[in-house]
Write an enzyme that holds these catalytic residues in place. Structure first.
Site, PDB file in Angstrom:
ATOM      1  N   HIS A 125       1.250  -1.218  -0.225  1.00  0.00           N
ATOM      2  CA  HIS A 125      -0.110   0.267   0.078  1.00  0.00           C
ATOM      3  C   HIS A 125       1.488   1.398   0.080  1.00  0.00           C
ATOM      4  O   HIS A 125       0.680   1.864  -0.189  1.00  0.00           O
ATOM      5  CB  HIS A 125      -0.895   0.155   1.340  1.00  0.00           C
ATOM      6  CG  HIS A 125      -1.653   0.381   1.040  1.00  0.00           C
ATOM      7  ND1 HIS A 125      -2.819   1.470  -0.044  1.00  0.00           N
ATOM      8  CD2 HIS A 125      -2.983   1.032   1.510  1.00  0.00           C
ATOM      9  CE1 HIS A 125      -3.629   2.082  -0.529  1.00  0.00           C
ATOM     10  NE2 HIS A 125      -4.544   1.651   1.088  1.00  0.00           N
ATOM     11  N   ASP A 177      -1.593   1.658  -4.863  1.00  0.00           N
ATOM     12  CA  ASP A 177      -3.444   2.190  -4.015  1.00  0.00           C
ATOM     13  C   ASP A 177      -4.650   1.158  -4.172  1.00  0.00           C
ATOM     14  O   ASP A 177      -4.346  -0.006  -5.700  1.00  0.00           O
ATOM     15  CB  ASP A 177      -4.301   3.453  -4.489  1.00  0.00           C
ATOM     16  CG  ASP A 177      -4.217   3.516  -6.273  1.00  0.00           C
ATOM     17  OD1 ASP A 177      -4.532   2.795  -6.869  1.00  0.00           O
ATOM     18  OD2 ASP A 177      -3.837   4.983  -7.058  1.00  0.00           O
TER      19      ASP A 177
END
Length: 482
Positions: A452, A456
């Site tokens: 992350h 995204d």
């Protein structure tokens, strides 16, 4: 200083072989008196000398050398001895297999660099061997005289000299090629090698066999793969995969070695990655029909065709559109490296533990080529013979946990990769078609994990949708195949 040269002369007197060693002083040309004489077959006698005694004979027996474990790359410093192919007293030749060792990354077969006799094994099975330390002692053939030795030899005719040169040559071939020749009763000296420095290759053996017998052998070992018998449709109770533990009433402590040691290192590094999860389901009804049509064709070529080659190829097509998922980041996450090759790893459950070999350059491979490579990796994995090259260089990973069981999973990323997918089991479930009619669908759930820090949720979702569309409508893949 005056340099001394060792001279050795041989003569016959009354049927005796006499060896005299003496020094010749090169600067003055004076010859010292013999200091020692030995008569082969009779007790030796010696002249006295005010300074020292000179040894009489060169080594008649071979020299014992320590065969050390060489650096096998990837920064590996220690390995576990898994199998010995020789024992003390065995005769070995160059390139013969000595033992199989296992590091935390791969299994490697160690071959001999010498011709000789095994005198000592330094390790037992499952012992830890260290790079640069001796593995075995080998008594090599008697050493040739050094360049400083002057040897008187009888003249040899040209024909005899040529024959000796040919007889003295070393046949270059790998253990696998030697084994193939032995199984077919072929003398390697009769085969002309086409490899570097005259090395005999597998193709040379096959061509020799074809000329001798007229038989046409398969061009690759892929055709030798025998498809497993079909699984019974009736559900049966699961069979235990290992022997039940024997309860001794005592705790047992053992070191973490091999692939487990690699898992400790990799998973500890994975804890530093903030994982993002995304799950979806895929309808494989059409893909199942296509696979059933192609299975007999692939089997005729000696290849078992599973769903995985389709999953891998669809992932590669998706990575072309979303290259950030096929990237890596540095340790401090300051730079991103976009990988040109799609080396897609496949998590495998083996007797040695979890391993992740990868199929190289999937972006230029056909589905059949991927299936053939998977068959090879699975065969080597079951035998514990995967090489370092098979395990290194992965850029993206798929874990087929559903082959064992389960629907969802939270897959852990393998650094320095940035994404991984876990595939659940395929189940027959009711679903609605576009007309609102209920039909039997073949449903598989997929669970994605991504880094992350650089990926995204929208990117992961779009990639998953594209991958899903290729599998639900296999014909779509034809539009993007290259």
């Amino acid at each position: 200083m005056a340099a001394a040269r060792v001279l050795r002369t041989w003569g016959r007197s009354a049927g005796w072989m006499i060896c005299v060693r003496y020094f010749q002083t090169c600067s003055s040309g004076h010859v010292l008196k013999p200091k020692c004489m030995c008569v082969l077959g009779y007790p030796s006698f010696e002249y006295s000398h005010p300074r020292h005694l000179l040894k009489t004979a060169a080594a008649l027996h071979g020299q014992v050398v320590q065969f050390k474990l060489s650096d096998i790359g990837e920064g590996i410093r220690e390995v576990t001895v898994k199998e010995w192919y020789v024992k003390e007293g065995d005769t070995v030749s160059q390139f013969d297999s000595i033992c199989e060792v296992q590091s935390d990354k791969a299994s490697v077969t160690i071959t001999s660099r010498y011709d000789g006799v095994i005198k000592k094994l330094y390790y037992n099975l499952d012992d830890i061997a260290y790079v640069g330390k001796p593995l075995v002692d080998i008594e090599t053939e008697a050493l040739k005289d050094s360049e400083e030795d002057v040897v008187e030899t009888p003249a040899v005719s040209h024909d005899e000299h040529t024959h000796q040169e040919i007889k003295g040559q070393k046949t270059l071939a790998t253990p696998a090629v030697r084994r193939l020749a032995m199984e077919n009763n072929i003398k390697l000296s009769e085969v002309v090698g086409s490899g570097k420095d005259g090395r005999i290759l597998k193709e040379d053996i096959l061509n020799y066999l074809e000329k001798q017998t007229g038989a046409i052998l398969p061009p690759s070992p892929e055709a030798e793969i025998i498809a497993p018998p079909p699984k019974p449709k009736d559900r049966t109770a699961p069979i235990p995969t290992s022997k039940p533990p024997v309860l001794t009433g005592k705790d047992k402590t053992e070191p973490i070695t091999g692939f487990q040691k690699a898992m400790v290192k990799t998973m500890s590094a994975a804890l530093k990655i903030p994982h993002f999860g995304y799950c979806d389901e895929v309808d494989l009804t059409e893909l199942l029909k296509l696979r059933e049509e192609l299975k007999p064709i692939a089997l005729a070529r000696g290849i078992k065709l599973s769903f995985m080659p389709f999953f891998i190829k669809a992932a590669s097509l998706g990575l072309l559109q979303f290259p950030i998922l096929n990237s890596s980041v540095d340790e401090n996450c300051q730079t991103i490296t976009y990988k040109a090759s799609h080396n897609i790893g496949i998590a495998m459950d083996t007797k040695q533990g979890l391993i992740v070999p990868n199929v190289k350059n999937v972006q230029i491979c056909s589905v059949f080529e991927i299936a053939a490579e998977l068959n090879r990796l699975q065969n080597l994995g079951s035998l514990g013979q995967l090489s370092t090259a098979d395990l290194a260089g992965g850029t993206f990973t798929l874990s087929n946990i559903g082959s064992i069981g389960g629907t969802y999973a939270k897959a852990v990323i393998l650094p320095p990769e940035v994404a991984i997918g876990a595939l659940g089991s395929i189940k027959t479930l009711p679903r609605f078609n576009q007309k609102g009619e209920v039909y039997k669908a073949q449903i598989m759930n997929v669970s994605w994990s991504a880094d992350h820090r650089i990926i995204d949720g929208a990117t992961m979702s779009r990639f998953s949708n594209l991958w899903k569309s290729y599998l639900e409508n296999p014909a779509f893949m034809l539009l993007d195949l290259k």
